[in-house]
Scaffold this motif. Structure first.
Motif, PDB file in Angstrom:
ATOM      1  N   GLU A   6       0.828  -1.154   0.000  1.00 21.06           N
ATOM      2  CA  GLU A   6       0.000   0.000   0.000  1.00 21.06           C
ATOM      3  C   GLU A   6       0.875   1.219   0.000  1.00 21.06           C
ATOM      4  OE1 GLU A   6      -2.637  -1.158   3.094  1.00 21.06           O
ATOM      5  OE2 GLU A   6      -3.016  -2.594   1.587  1.00 21.06           O
ATOM      6  N   PRO A   7       0.258   2.362  -0.028  1.00 22.94           N
ATOM      7  CA  PRO A   7       1.019   3.583  -0.082  1.00 22.94           C
ATOM      8  C   PRO A   7       2.079   3.581   0.979  1.00 22.94           C
ATOM      9  CG  PRO A   7      -1.302   3.978  -0.033  1.00 22.94           C
ATOM     10  CD  PRO A   7      -1.106   2.518   0.092  1.00 22.94           C
ATOM     11  N   PRO A   8       3.193   4.267   0.738  1.00 20.35           N
ATOM     12  CA  PRO A   8       4.297   4.250   1.658  1.00 20.35           C
ATOM     13  C   PRO A   8       3.883   4.680   3.043  1.00 20.35           C
ATOM     14  CG  PRO A   8       4.573   5.887  -0.025  1.00 20.35           C
ATOM     15  CD  PRO A   8       3.305   5.206  -0.293  1.00 20.35           C
ATOM     16  N   ALA A   9       4.525   4.119   4.066  1.00 20.12           N
ATOM     17  CA  ALA A   9       4.174   4.493   5.409  1.00 20.12           C
ATOM     18  C   ALA A   9       5.243   5.331   6.054  1.00 20.12           C
ATOM     19  CB  ALA A   9       3.967   3.246   6.229  1.00 20.12           C
ATOM     20  N   PRO A  10       4.852   6.240   6.937  1.00 20.74           N
ATOM     21  CA  PRO A  10       5.823   7.107   7.572  1.00 20.74           C
ATOM     22  C   PRO A  10       6.714   6.305   8.461  1.00 20.74           C
ATOM     23  CG  PRO A  10       3.638   7.503   8.339  1.00 20.74           C
ATOM     24  CD  PRO A  10       3.561   6.426   7.320  1.00 20.74           C
ATOM     25  N   GLY A  33      14.870  -0.784  13.033  1.00 19.65           N
ATOM     26  CA  GLY A  33      15.502  -1.826  12.305  1.00 19.65           C
ATOM     27  C   GLY A  33      14.942  -2.023  10.976  1.00 19.65           C
ATOM     28  N   GLY A  34      14.049  -2.814  10.777  1.00 22.42           N
ATOM     29  CA  GLY A  34      13.578  -2.942   9.450  1.00 22.42           C
ATOM     30  C   GLY A  34      12.146  -3.225   9.348  1.00 22.42           C
ATOM     31  N   ILE A  35      11.379  -3.118  10.380  1.00 23.62           N
ATOM     32  CA  ILE A  35       9.997  -3.467  10.204  1.00 23.62           C
ATOM     33  C   ILE A  35       9.295  -2.484   9.347  1.00 23.62           C
ATOM     34  CG2 ILE A  35       7.836  -3.592  11.354  1.00 23.62           C
ATOM     35  CD1 ILE A  35       8.757  -5.557  12.952  1.00 23.62           C
ATOM     36  N   GLY A  36       9.771  -1.319   9.164  1.00 18.85           N
ATOM     37  CA  GLY A  36       9.106  -0.469   8.219  1.00 18.85           C
ATOM     38  C   GLY A  36       9.546   0.954   8.308  1.00 18.85           C
ATOM     39  N   VAL A  37       9.636   1.618   7.185  1.00 23.68           N
ATOM     40  CA  VAL A  37       9.979   3.024   7.160  1.00 23.68           C
ATOM     41  C   VAL A  37       9.114   3.668   6.112  1.00 23.68           C
ATOM     42  CG1 VAL A  37      11.753   4.666   6.676  1.00 23.68           C
ATOM     43  CG2 VAL A  37      12.335   2.512   7.769  1.00 23.68           C
ATOM     44  N   GLY A  38       8.639   4.847   6.391  1.00 26.38           N
ATOM     45  CA  GLY A  38       7.805   5.514   5.412  1.00 26.38           C
ATOM     46  C   GLY A  38       6.407   5.587   5.950  1.00 26.38           C
ATOM     47  N   ARG A 121      10.873  -6.737   4.430  1.00 26.23           N
ATOM     48  CA  ARG A 121      10.899  -5.563   3.572  1.00 26.23           C
ATOM     49  C   ARG A 121      10.991  -4.310   4.437  1.00 26.23           C
ATOM     50  NH1 ARG A 121       6.623  -8.590   1.122  1.00 26.23           N
ATOM     51  NH2 ARG A 121       7.308  -9.530  -0.840  1.00 26.23           N
ATOM     52  N   ASP A 122      11.210  -3.175   3.782  1.00 25.95           N
ATOM     53  CA  ASP A 122      11.246  -1.915   4.526  1.00 25.95           C
ATOM     54  C   ASP A 122       9.911  -1.637   5.197  1.00 25.95           C
ATOM     55  OD1 ASP A 122      13.847  -1.457   3.799  1.00 25.95           O
ATOM     56  OD2 ASP A 122      13.366  -0.058   2.180  1.00 25.95           O
ATOM     57  N   THR A 123       8.848  -2.191   4.648  1.00 24.39           N
ATOM     58  CA  THR A 123       7.513  -1.939   5.179  1.00 24.39           C
ATOM     59  C   THR A 123       7.088  -2.941   6.242  1.00 24.39           C
ATOM     60  OG1 THR A 123       6.643  -3.170   3.296  1.00 24.39           O
ATOM     61  CG2 THR A 123       6.692  -0.771   3.115  1.00 24.39           C
ATOM     62  N   GLY A 124       7.987  -3.795   6.681  1.00 31.05           N
ATOM     63  CA  GLY A 124       7.656  -4.725   7.739  1.00 31.05           C
ATOM     64  C   GLY A 124       8.076  -6.149   7.457  1.00 31.05           C
ATOM     65  N   VAL A 125       7.606  -7.040   8.305  1.00 32.28           N
ATOM     66  CA  VAL A 125       7.859  -8.471   8.154  1.00 32.28           C
ATOM     67  C   VAL A 125       6.599  -9.091   7.553  1.00 32.28           C
ATOM     68  CG1 VAL A 125       8.217 -10.641   9.372  1.00 32.28           C
ATOM     69  CG2 VAL A 125       9.474  -8.596  10.076  1.00 32.28           C
ATOM     70  N   PHE A 126       6.769  -9.886   6.506  1.00 28.02           N
ATOM     71  CA  PHE A 126       5.649 -10.511   5.821  1.00 28.02           C
ATOM     72  C   PHE A 126       5.766 -12.032   5.906  1.00 28.02           C
ATOM     73  CE2 PHE A 126       6.072  -6.382   4.039  1.00 28.02           C
ATOM     74  CZ  PHE A 126       4.824  -5.995   3.561  1.00 28.02           C
ATOM     75  N   TYR A 127       4.628 -12.688   6.035  1.00 34.68           N
ATOM     76  CA  TYR A 127       4.541 -14.131   5.862  1.00 34.68           C
ATOM     77  C   TYR A 127       3.558 -14.333   4.720  1.00 34.68           C
ATOM     78  CZ  TYR A 127       7.239 -14.845  10.062  1.00 34.68           C
ATOM     79  OH  TYR A 127       8.267 -14.846  10.976  1.00 34.68           O
ATOM     80  N   GLU A 128       3.998 -15.030   3.656  1.00 34.21           N
ATOM     81  CA  GLU A 128       3.228 -15.102   2.419  1.00 34.21           C
ATOM     82  C   GLU A 128       3.022 -16.538   1.945  1.00 34.21           C
ATOM     83  OE1 GLU A 128       5.144 -10.960   0.603  1.00 34.21           O
ATOM     84  OE2 GLU A 128       5.756 -12.928  -0.192  1.00 34.21           O
ATOM     85  N   SER A 129       1.913 -16.743   1.259  1.00 31.81           N
ATOM     86  CA  SER A 129       1.662 -18.029   0.620  1.00 31.81           C
ATOM     87  C   SER A 129       2.632 -18.174  -0.544  1.00 31.81           C
ATOM     88  CB  SER A 129       0.213 -18.105   0.126  1.00 31.81           C
ATOM     89  OG  SER A 129      -0.040 -17.090  -0.843  1.00 31.81           O
TER      90      SER A 129
END
Length: 244
Positions: A6-10, A33-38, A121-129
């Motif tokens: 989705e749109p970048p997060a702060p 760390g890396g859970i998310g920037v933006g 990813r920069d936007t967080g930790v993902f668990y994906e199918s």
């Protein structure tokens, strides 16, 4: 939040048991760390769609643009809200069938569907199918000034830019202004077609504010709600997880 993010997060930062209050989706400080920037990336549609599902209000030099929502902004959600988020893991209890308990390197534990792959990813930790059409995203943001409800409300500013965006529900999950909040919405992904998303914002026992978002095909609803319920049922910052 992989899927069309989705749109970048702060500014976001990875959850840490030693971090001070952090606000998900809508806060503006840079994460550690890396859970998310933006901006708050509520969700990510991976591939060419990676920006579609994340969301977040625009940040300014001094912090997030704010605006206090009134109770009239609340819209009933479709589907039952997920179970209580943080601090709900029970010592000795195991994950339900089809799920596995995972101690994530970013400092939290939760139950995720068996076979789903972890992606950072920069936007967080993902668990994906395997095809990334279904996902679970976890992230944390800094700044305690905005409540979970306000964070989700502001996140919609970016989410509304997604094709076919529709809000199905936005509400506080308790009487207090700083209560957990949940946003349910849908949109059309160029890569995956119609999507349904459920996002929960809450404060963990470590004082950090987290977001746990689950997305998938619209025709699978309310499987997303069930997956979020299971994830939240075991969610805890590592230092606060029960023994056994």
């Amino acid at each position: 939040m992989g899927e069309g993010a989705e749109p970048p997060a702060p500014g976001r930062r990875p959850p840490s048991p030693h971090r001070g209050p952090v606000l998900l989706v809508v806060l503006a400080v840079v994460l550690i760390g890396g859970i998310g920037v933006g901006t708050w990336h509520l969700l990510s549609d991976g591939g060419d769609d990676t920006a579609n599902e994340s969301s977040g209000p625009s940040a300014t030099a001094s912090g997030w643009d704010s605006g206090s929502p009134s109770p009239s902004d609340d819209v009933p959600s479709s589907g039952q809200p997920s179970a209580a988020p943080s601090g709900s893991a029970v010592a000795g209890s195991g994950p339900p069938q089809g799920y596995q308990r995972t101690a994530d390197p970013e400092g939290f534990t939760l139950d995720v569907p068996v076979g789903w792959q972890r992606v950072k990813r920069d936007t967080g930790v993902f668990y994906e199918s395997s095809d990334a059409s279904r996902l679970l995203q976890v992230f944390a943001l800094t700044s305690p000034q905005v409540t979970p409800y306000e964070a989700l409300k502001q996140a919609e500013t970016s989410l509304k830019k997604n094709p076919g965006y529709k809000r199905y529900g936005l509400k506080r999950l308790g009487p207090a202004d700083d209560a957990d909040a949940e946003l349910q919405y849908g949109y059309r992904s160029e890569k995956y077609g119609p999507r349904r998303v459920v996002d929960r914002a809450f404060t963990g026992p470590d004082g950090v504010q987290y977001a746990v978002l689950v997305a998938g095909p619209s025709d699978e609803w309310p499987r997303q709600v069930e997956r979020q319920r299971v994830a939240l049922g075991a969610f805890c910052p590592t230092a606060y997880c029960p023994a056994g």
